[in-house]
Design an enzyme around this catalytic site. Structure first.
Site, PDB file in Angstrom:
ATOM      1  N   LYS A  72     -18.480  -2.043  -3.329  1.00 25.76           N
ATOM      2  CA  LYS A  72     -18.961  -2.693  -2.111  1.00 25.76           C
ATOM      3  C   LYS A  72     -17.910  -3.673  -1.641  1.00 25.76           C
ATOM      4  O   LYS A  72     -17.416  -4.480  -2.422  1.00 25.76           O
ATOM      5  CB  LYS A  72     -20.270  -3.428  -2.446  1.00 25.76           C
ATOM      6  CG  LYS A  72     -21.006  -3.925  -1.240  1.00 25.76           C
ATOM      7  CD  LYS A  72     -22.409  -4.326  -1.634  1.00 25.76           C
ATOM      8  CE  LYS A  72     -23.104  -5.219  -0.626  1.00 25.76           C
ATOM      9  NZ  LYS A  72     -22.510  -5.382   0.660  1.00 25.76           N
ATOM     10  N   GLY A  73     -17.551  -3.579  -0.395  1.00 26.89           N
ATOM     11  CA  GLY A  73     -16.601  -4.523   0.179  1.00 26.89           C
ATOM     12  C   GLY A  73     -17.330  -5.472   1.096  1.00 26.89           C
ATOM     13  O   GLY A  73     -18.561  -5.464   1.180  1.00 26.89           O
ATOM     14  N   PHE A  75     -17.492  -5.569   4.346  1.00 26.36           N
ATOM     15  CA  PHE A  75     -18.114  -5.002   5.547  1.00 26.36           C
ATOM     16  C   PHE A  75     -18.832  -3.685   5.307  1.00 26.36           C
ATOM     17  O   PHE A  75     -19.174  -2.985   6.245  1.00 26.36           O
ATOM     18  CB  PHE A  75     -17.065  -4.826   6.635  1.00 26.36           C
ATOM     19  CG  PHE A  75     -16.399  -6.114   6.994  1.00 26.36           C
ATOM     20  CD1 PHE A  75     -17.155  -7.182   7.446  1.00 26.36           C
ATOM     21  CD2 PHE A  75     -15.044  -6.263   6.856  1.00 26.36           C
ATOM     22  CE1 PHE A  75     -16.559  -8.391   7.763  1.00 26.36           C
ATOM     23  CE2 PHE A  75     -14.434  -7.465   7.165  1.00 26.36           C
ATOM     24  CZ  PHE A  75     -15.194  -8.537   7.620  1.00 26.36           C
ATOM     25  N   GLY A  76     -19.029  -3.319   4.063  1.00 25.63           N
ATOM     26  CA  GLY A  76     -19.735  -2.082   3.795  1.00 25.63           C
ATOM     27  C   GLY A  76     -19.342  -1.523   2.450  1.00 25.63           C
ATOM     28  O   GLY A  76     -18.723  -2.201   1.641  1.00 25.63           O
ATOM     29  N   ARG A  77     -19.711  -0.260   2.234  1.00 21.60           N
ATOM     30  CA  ARG A  77     -19.472   0.334   0.923  1.00 21.60           C
ATOM     31  C   ARG A  77     -18.358   1.367   0.978  1.00 21.60           C
ATOM     32  O   ARG A  77     -17.999   1.867   2.042  1.00 21.60           O
ATOM     33  CB  ARG A  77     -20.745   1.024   0.423  1.00 21.60           C
ATOM     34  CG  ARG A  77     -21.814   0.037   0.019  1.00 21.60           C
ATOM     35  CD  ARG A  77     -23.055   0.744  -0.513  1.00 21.60           C
ATOM     36  NE  ARG A  77     -24.157  -0.211  -0.631  1.00 21.60           N
ATOM     37  CZ  ARG A  77     -24.317  -1.027  -1.672  1.00 21.60           C
ATOM     38  NH1 ARG A  77     -23.495  -0.986  -2.684  1.00 21.60           N
ATOM     39  NH2 ARG A  77     -25.326  -1.874  -1.694  1.00 21.60           N
ATOM     40  N   VAL A  78     -17.877   1.696  -0.204  1.00 20.31           N
ATOM     41  CA  VAL A  78     -16.902   2.780  -0.343  1.00 20.31           C
ATOM     42  C   VAL A  78     -17.583   3.881  -1.151  1.00 20.31           C
ATOM     43  O   VAL A  78     -18.199   3.600  -2.184  1.00 20.31           O
ATOM     44  CB  VAL A  78     -15.630   2.282  -1.073  1.00 20.31           C
ATOM     45  CG1 VAL A  78     -14.612   3.409  -1.187  1.00 20.31           C
ATOM     46  CG2 VAL A  78     -15.026   1.086  -0.343  1.00 20.31           C
ATOM     47  N   LYS A  93     -14.323   4.827   3.062  1.00 26.39           N
ATOM     48  CA  LYS A  93     -14.648   3.403   3.193  1.00 26.39           C
ATOM     49  C   LYS A  93     -15.379   3.208   4.512  1.00 26.39           C
ATOM     50  O   LYS A  93     -14.847   3.545   5.570  1.00 26.39           O
ATOM     51  CB  LYS A  93     -13.351   2.592   3.146  1.00 26.39           C
ATOM     52  CG  LYS A  93     -13.526   1.105   3.207  1.00 26.39           C
ATOM     53  CD  LYS A  93     -12.238   0.424   2.774  1.00 26.39           C
ATOM     54  CE  LYS A  93     -12.204  -1.038   3.077  1.00 26.39           C
ATOM     55  NZ  LYS A  93     -11.021  -1.687   2.500  1.00 26.39           N
ATOM     56  N   ASP A 187      -1.324 -10.099   0.177  1.00 30.12           N
ATOM     57  CA  ASP A 187      -2.598 -10.340  -0.503  1.00 30.12           C
ATOM     58  C   ASP A 187      -2.673  -9.538  -1.797  1.00 30.12           C
ATOM     59  O   ASP A 187      -3.698  -8.952  -2.117  1.00 30.12           O
ATOM     60  CB  ASP A 187      -3.762  -9.992   0.430  1.00 30.12           C
ATOM     61  CG  ASP A 187      -5.091 -10.547  -0.086  1.00 30.12           C
ATOM     62  OD1 ASP A 187      -5.064 -11.525  -0.871  1.00 30.12           O
ATOM     63  OD2 ASP A 187      -6.144 -10.010   0.286  1.00 30.12           O
TER      64      ASP A 187
END
Ligand code: AMP
Length: 324
Positions: A72-73, A75-78, A93, A187
């Site tokens: 889970k990121g 802004f949503g899931r992978v 993604k 990053d």
């Protein structure tokens, strides 16, 4: 993995790995769902709806069989996904447009797509294409069967010098490729490095990366523990791709000890970075490894070990067989 703001929080959920990895190397599909070349120049103020879909691809969700969630990121899931036509396994993604807009992160997402879609290197997570509908943006990515390097590091505590040096050499090769394309990652951290099927490292998450032909940038980004001093100065100073050299030093330290060198409370981490007040490396670390970290964690950016020289440093040479 994604961090669209300064954060010291790390996720700890573990995701079981299984799935049709035997399908992974179907090169034919890479050719069919290729990333599109950049059609337009990015603008700092453009919104997601202004990012042009690749015109010649007909990508849509119906082309994919969706499998388990890989993570889970912000802004949503992978998801693990399989391209119906070819059986090719990839990671899909899914980014929720409303959430991106709420966080005013359009710029990061645009950057992620624009930069990542132009990269092709074994040490960089493959970006195969993207499409969107009214609510979501879908990025078709290489499936990294080994998951996040962060989880691996957490599970073993720290890496042996040999393993750390091999990983650092791989990251340096990927950075050399990025810098050759005038891209700074900005990053890098274990959460943003994924592992392929055979344990090879893949740089991912290009939300903070930037294409900068002049080699100078002026925005603050990234995750505090890994930020170099020049990006933390209160006065806005431009900085160069030597930021990634500093971060490589931080990564090396973390691989060897399991902890970041300036880890502390947020204000103290900042102060320590600015003074290069590094926690001393433990005595079991070899002098060559210490020297390697010291040549990268240098306050003056131009005095940091150049990425091209990383592979020739005695610590890397001693611990790697580069031809393998
Ligand atoms: P992100 O939204 O990019 O932060 O990804 C969320 C999580 O999904 C990561 O922390 C990974 O565990 C997982 N993940 C993301 N991309 C991939 C991929 N290409 N292959 C395997 N797992 C992934």
């Amino acid at each position: 993995m994604t961090s669209y703001g300064l954060s010291k929080t790390r996720t700890t959920a573990r995701i079981p790995l299984r799935g049709g990895v035997s399908q992974l190397h179907k090169q034919a599909v890479l050719n069919r769902i290729r990333p599109a070349p950049l059609a337009e120049k990015s603008s700092q103020t453009a919104t997601i709806s202004h990012v042009q879909s690749p015109p010649y691809t007909q990508l849509h969700l119906g082309l994919f069989e969706i499998g388990k969630a890989l993570g889970k990121g912000k802004f949503g899931r992978v998801y693990l996904a399989r391209h119906w036509g070819s059986g090719y396994i990839c990671a899909l993604k899914v980014l929720n447009k409303d959430e991106i807009a709420r966080e005013e992160a359009e710029k990061h997402v645009r950057r992620e797509i624009e930069v990542h879609s132009n990269l092709r290197h074994p040490g960089v997570l493959g970006f195969y294409g993207w499409f969107h509908d009214s609510r979501r943006i879908f990025l078709i990515l290489e499936y990294a069967a080994g998951g996040e390097l962060y989880r691996v590091l957490q599970s073993v505590g720290r890496f042996s010098e040999r393993r750390a040096a091999k990983y650092i050499a791989q990251v340096a090769l990927s950075l050399d490729y990025l810098h050759g394309k005038n891209v700074m990652h900005r990053d890098m951290k274990p959460e943003n490095i994924l592992l392929g099927l055979h344990g090879e490292l893949k740089l991912a998450d290009f939300g903070y990366s930037v294409h900068s032909p002049s080699n100078r940038r002026e925005t603050l980004c990234g995750t505090l523990d890994y930020l170099p001093p020049e990006m933390l100065q209160s006065r806005k100073e431009s900085y160069t791709r030597a930021v990634d050299q500093w971060t490589l030093g931080v990564l090396t330290y973390e691989f060897l000890t399991g902890k970041a060198p300036f880890e502390d409370s947020l204000p103290m981490t900042r102060t320590r970075i600015l003074k290069r007040d590094m926690k001393p490396l433990p005595s079991f670390i070899s002098p060559e490894a210490k020297d390697f970290v010291d040549t990268l964690l240098v306050l003056e950016p131009s005095k940091r070990l150049p990425i091209k020289d990383v592979l020739h440093h005695p610590w890397i040479v001693k611990n790697t067989i580069l031809s393998n």
